[in-house]
Design an enzyme around this catalytic site. Structure first.
Site, PDB file in Angstrom:
ATOM      1  N   CYS A  35       0.815  -1.201  -0.159  1.00  0.00           N
ATOM      2  CA  CYS A  35       0.029   0.005  -0.009  1.00  0.00           C
ATOM      3  C   CYS A  35       1.000   1.335  -0.135  1.00  0.00           C
ATOM      4  O   CYS A  35       2.236   1.045  -0.345  1.00  0.00           O
ATOM      5  CB  CYS A  35      -1.090   0.136   1.169  1.00  0.00           C
ATOM      6  SG  CYS A  35      -0.319   0.158   2.757  1.00  0.00           S
ATOM      7  N   ARG A  43      -3.199  -0.476   5.811  1.00  0.00           N
ATOM      8  CA  ARG A  43      -4.001  -1.520   4.930  1.00  0.00           C
ATOM      9  C   ARG A  43      -3.332  -2.878   4.802  1.00  0.00           C
ATOM     10  O   ARG A  43      -3.394  -4.114   4.989  1.00  0.00           O
ATOM     11  CB  ARG A  43      -4.332  -1.133   3.369  1.00  0.00           C
ATOM     12  CG  ARG A  43      -5.473   0.016   3.554  1.00  0.00           C
ATOM     13  CD  ARG A  43      -5.753   0.762   2.067  1.00  0.00           C
ATOM     14  NE  ARG A  43      -4.534   1.407   1.973  1.00  0.00           N
ATOM     15  CZ  ARG A  43      -4.289   2.089   0.980  1.00  0.00           C
ATOM     16  NH1 ARG A  43      -5.261   2.050  -0.170  1.00  0.00           N
ATOM     17  NH2 ARG A  43      -3.129   2.831   0.525  1.00  0.00           N
ATOM     18  N   ASP A  52      -8.402   3.834   1.425  1.00  0.00           N
ATOM     19  CA  ASP A  52      -7.254   4.363   2.175  1.00  0.00           C
ATOM     20  C   ASP A  52      -7.929   4.712   3.837  1.00  0.00           C
ATOM     21  O   ASP A  52      -8.375   6.015   3.471  1.00  0.00           O
ATOM     22  CB  ASP A  52      -6.441   5.507   1.639  1.00  0.00           C
ATOM     23  CG  ASP A  52      -5.216   5.481   2.510  1.00  0.00           C
ATOM     24  OD1 ASP A  52      -5.114   5.070   3.633  1.00  0.00           O
ATOM     25  OD2 ASP A  52      -4.135   6.130   2.016  1.00  0.00           O
TER      26      ASP A  52
HETATM   27  P1  4NP Z   1      -1.736   3.017   4.067  1.00  0.00           P
HETATM   28  O1  4NP Z   1      -2.392   4.206   4.735  1.00  0.00           O
HETATM   29  O2  4NP Z   1      -1.195   3.293   2.826  1.00  0.00           O
HETATM   30  O3  4NP Z   1      -2.951   2.105   4.401  1.00  0.00           O
HETATM   31  O4  4NP Z   1      -0.682   2.463   5.118  1.00  0.00           O
HETATM   32  C1  4NP Z   1      -1.646   5.421   4.768  1.00  0.00           C
HETATM   33  C2  4NP Z   1      -1.004   5.771   5.705  1.00  0.00           C
HETATM   34  C3  4NP Z   1      -0.022   6.920   5.642  1.00  0.00           C
HETATM   35  C4  4NP Z   1      -0.250   7.802   4.510  1.00  0.00           C
HETATM   36  C5  4NP Z   1      -0.967   7.729   3.555  1.00  0.00           C
HETATM   37  C6  4NP Z   1      -1.995   6.314   3.579  1.00  0.00           C
HETATM   38  N1  4NP Z   1       0.489   9.201   4.532  1.00  0.00           N
HETATM   39  O5  4NP Z   1       0.241   9.853   3.561  1.00  0.00           O
HETATM   40  O6  4NP Z   1       1.123   9.536   5.310  1.00  0.00           O
END
Ligand code: 4NP
Length: 145
Positions: free
Chosen positions: A8, A14, A119
């Protein structure tokens, strides 16, 4: 043995859920599969999964608190048999890095019409995490079992 990498953006919401859920089914069914997860981004390297992902996994009897975020490397693209992205933007980033299309899939292709796993980092509150958990759980089951 088959090797699968879940990818991800941050590797804190995720893909750690996908890794933890996959580990659960692999152990329960004694599958000859190894899984890992990582993010395309570098913001959260070394961090544990976000609190709500740890919480929702725990509610389903799965502990992901020991996982730590890491960023994908070019070596990963060669090393893993199957690279499973959580959404379309992850797919685009992986293709841009040179990930072979032949080993790249989206998790939603496994029983969810190819949908993106939304997300939850930007969700307000906990509710969305239950939806994301259910979607990841069903897709991972379809993928592995
Ligand atoms: P993930 O969620 O991709 O599901 O781990 C996110 C966690 C952090 C960020 C974006 C998505 N961020 O921009 O910091």
């Amino acid at each position: 043995m088959q090797t699968i990498l879940f990818v991800c953006l941050g590797n804190i919401c995720r893909s750690p859920l996908a890794e933890g859920i996959a580990r659960h089914y692999i152990e329960a069914n004694k599958l000859d599969v190894t899984v890992d997860s990582c993010g395309t981004g570098s913001w959260h390297i070394g961090e544990p999964p976000c609190e709500n992902s740890i919480k929702v996994a725990k509610m389903h009897g799965i502990d992901i608190s020991m996982l730590r975020a890491r960023q994908i490397t070019l070596e990963d693209l060669a090393a893993f048999d199957l690279i499973i992205a959580l959404d379309s933007s992850n797919i685009a980033s992986l293709l841009q890095m040179g990930c072979p299309a032949s080993k790249l899939k989206k998790l939603g292709e496994y029983g969810y019409n190819g949908e993106d796993v939304p997300d939850p980092y930007f969700f307000d509150g906990f509710e969305g995490f239950e939806y994301v958990y259910k979607m990841i759980d069903e897709c991972v089951k379809e993928l592995l079992l």
